[in-house]
Motif scaffolding. Structure first.
Motif, short mmCIF file in Angstrom:
data_model
loop_
_atom_site.label_atom_id
_atom_site.label_comp_id
_atom_site.label_asym_id
_atom_site.label_seq_id
_atom_site.Cartn_x
_atom_site.Cartn_y
_atom_site.Cartn_z
N GLU A 93 0.81 -1.21 0.00
CA GLU A 93 0.00 0.00 0.00
C GLU A 93 0.85 1.27 0.00
N ARG A 95 2.91 2.39 2.13
CA ARG A 95 2.95 3.07 3.43
C ARG A 95 4.33 2.95 4.06
N ARG A 215 -7.94 0.63 16.92
CA ARG A 215 -7.62 1.40 15.72
C ARG A 215 -6.15 1.80 15.70
N CYS A 221 -5.08 0.10 9.72
CA CYS A 221 -5.61 1.44 9.98
C CYS A 221 -4.43 2.42 9.95
N SER A 222 -4.10 2.88 8.77
CA SER A 222 -2.92 3.74 8.63
C SER A 222 -3.25 5.10 8.03
N CYS A 223 -4.52 5.46 8.05
CA CYS A 223 -4.91 6.77 7.52
C CYS A 223 -4.26 7.88 8.35
N VAL A 224 -3.82 8.95 7.68
CA VAL A 224 -3.23 10.07 8.39
C VAL A 224 -4.28 10.75 9.25
N LYS A 225 -5.51 10.86 8.71
CA LYS A 225 -6.61 11.46 9.46
C LYS A 225 -7.79 10.49 9.44
N CYS A 226 -8.21 10.04 10.60
CA CYS A 226 -9.31 9.09 10.69
C CYS A 226 -10.65 9.83 10.70
N ASN A 230 -12.75 13.34 13.09
CA ASN A 230 -13.21 14.56 12.43
C ASN A 230 -14.44 15.12 13.17
N ARG A 253 -15.02 0.13 10.88
CA ARG A 253 -13.59 -0.19 10.89
C ARG A 253 -13.34 -1.56 10.26
N HIS A 256 -13.59 -1.27 6.63
CA HIS A 256 -12.46 -0.49 6.12
C HIS A 256 -11.24 -1.37 5.85
#
Length: 326
Positions: A93, A95, A215, A221-226, A230, A253, A256
């Motif tokens: 991915e 990452r 998470r 779960c490697s998103c910079v902003k979850c 938000n 999750r 995802h």
């Protein structure tokens, strides 16, 4: 396990002393011998004062490489068999910068679950030793012998994984032959009625305190902003506001990470409420295997997942009422 720890320590020290790597990611001593935690070591002194590798080093180190691989200099990391699948998936991915990581493969043989040991009625634990399938626990009240298969981490109980990537190895052992079915618990849930399953998950997920440990530890779960962080989403609360929210977090999750989850079991390992979160992921893995053919995320660092590729033989969507293909 002590001999393995010493070999790992000497190798890590040599890599730092020779300047081959700028840092080493491994495990450091905790307050007790049974609570080591992931750590980054940047000097020989730090290694000598804190490095440890024992039967309780179950943490998957692959996720820490996302940040480490972007730093100047190379990073050495000790990866157990199951960790390498997560590592491969993160490389796939984009990452992790593979060229910046030096992977050292180490043995596992199944890590122990201190909570499982305590659940056997033991307290005031002073030491734990492993002899084959026996776990000898010394407490302030004497010694007790437990069966190892009963006190290993959930993710280790059905594990048959082998190292998928390594730049060198310390000590490797053949994976023990196990007559186990990792989908056995999933099958039990599938045998329930819809109402029974709903009741099961409502009971389990109602324990959630939204600490976000699952998470935060999950390699997928490697998103910079979850999205859950938000404020504009309306679902960023740390505590449950109602039943819908507590279920929404874990279900979203699980969707995802579908097709990307390597079944490393970290979500269940770190959950302070002991929610069997890995069962949600295993259900999706089982469904993907049956719909698209057997697939193990992280076996390779290239290629697409079943949910990000298309073939004419893909499963057709079914009408939710008739069960027939549209």
């Amino acid at each position: 396990m002590k001999d393995v720890e010493l070999k790992m320590l000497e190798r890590a020290k040599a890599l730092l002393e020779n300047g081959e790597v700028a840092r080493v990611i491994g495990w450091k001593k905790g307050e007790f011998f049974f609570d080591p935690s992931p750590a980054t070591f940047e000097s020989v002194e730090e290694l000598e004062n804190g490095f440890v590798y024992n039967w309780f080093c179950g943490a998957n180190l692959s996720k820490y490489l996302i940040a480490a691989s972007k730093k100047e200099g190379k990073t050495a990391v000790f990866l157990k068999p199951c960790d390498t699948y997560s590592f491969n998936q993160l490389v796939k991915e984009h990452r992790i910068k593979r060229e910046n990581i030096y992977v050292i493969a180490v043995e596992c043989l199944g890590k122990l679950n201190i909570e499982g040991i305590k659940a056997k009625g033991l307290s005031m634990i002073e030491s734990v030793e492993v002899d084959g399938k026996d776990v000898i626990v010394t407490t302030a009240y004497g010694k007790e012998t437990l069966s190892k298969p009963e006190v290993v981490l959930t993710k280790c109980a059905t594990c048959t994984k082998t190292h998928q990537v390594k730049d060198e190895e310390i000590i490797l052992h053949e994976v023990p032959v196990r007559d186990v079915d990792r989908f056995a618990e999933v099958a039990k849930l599938e045998a329930m009625t819809a109402d029974e399953r709903f009741a099961f998950w409502r009971e389990q997920l109602s324990k959630c305190i939204r600490c976000n440990a699952c998470r935060n530890v999950c390699p997928a779960c490697s998103c910079v902003k979850c999205v859950f962080d938000n404020p504009a989403s309306g679902i960023s609360a740390k505590a449950n506001d109602d039943e819908f929210e507590e279920q929404l977090f874990h279900i979203i999750r699980a969707f995802h990470v579908a097709g990307r989850c390597t079944d490393c079991g970290e979500c269940s390992r770190v959950c302070p409420q002991n929610i069997p979160l890995h069962l949600l992921n295993r259900k999706f893995i089982k469904d993907i295997d049956s719909l698209y053919g057997e697939y193990q995320a992280g076996e390779t660092s290239e290629g697409k997942t079943p949910l990000t590729s298309y073939t004419e033989g893909d499963a057709e969507p079914k009408d939710v009422f008739s069960g027939e293909a549209k």
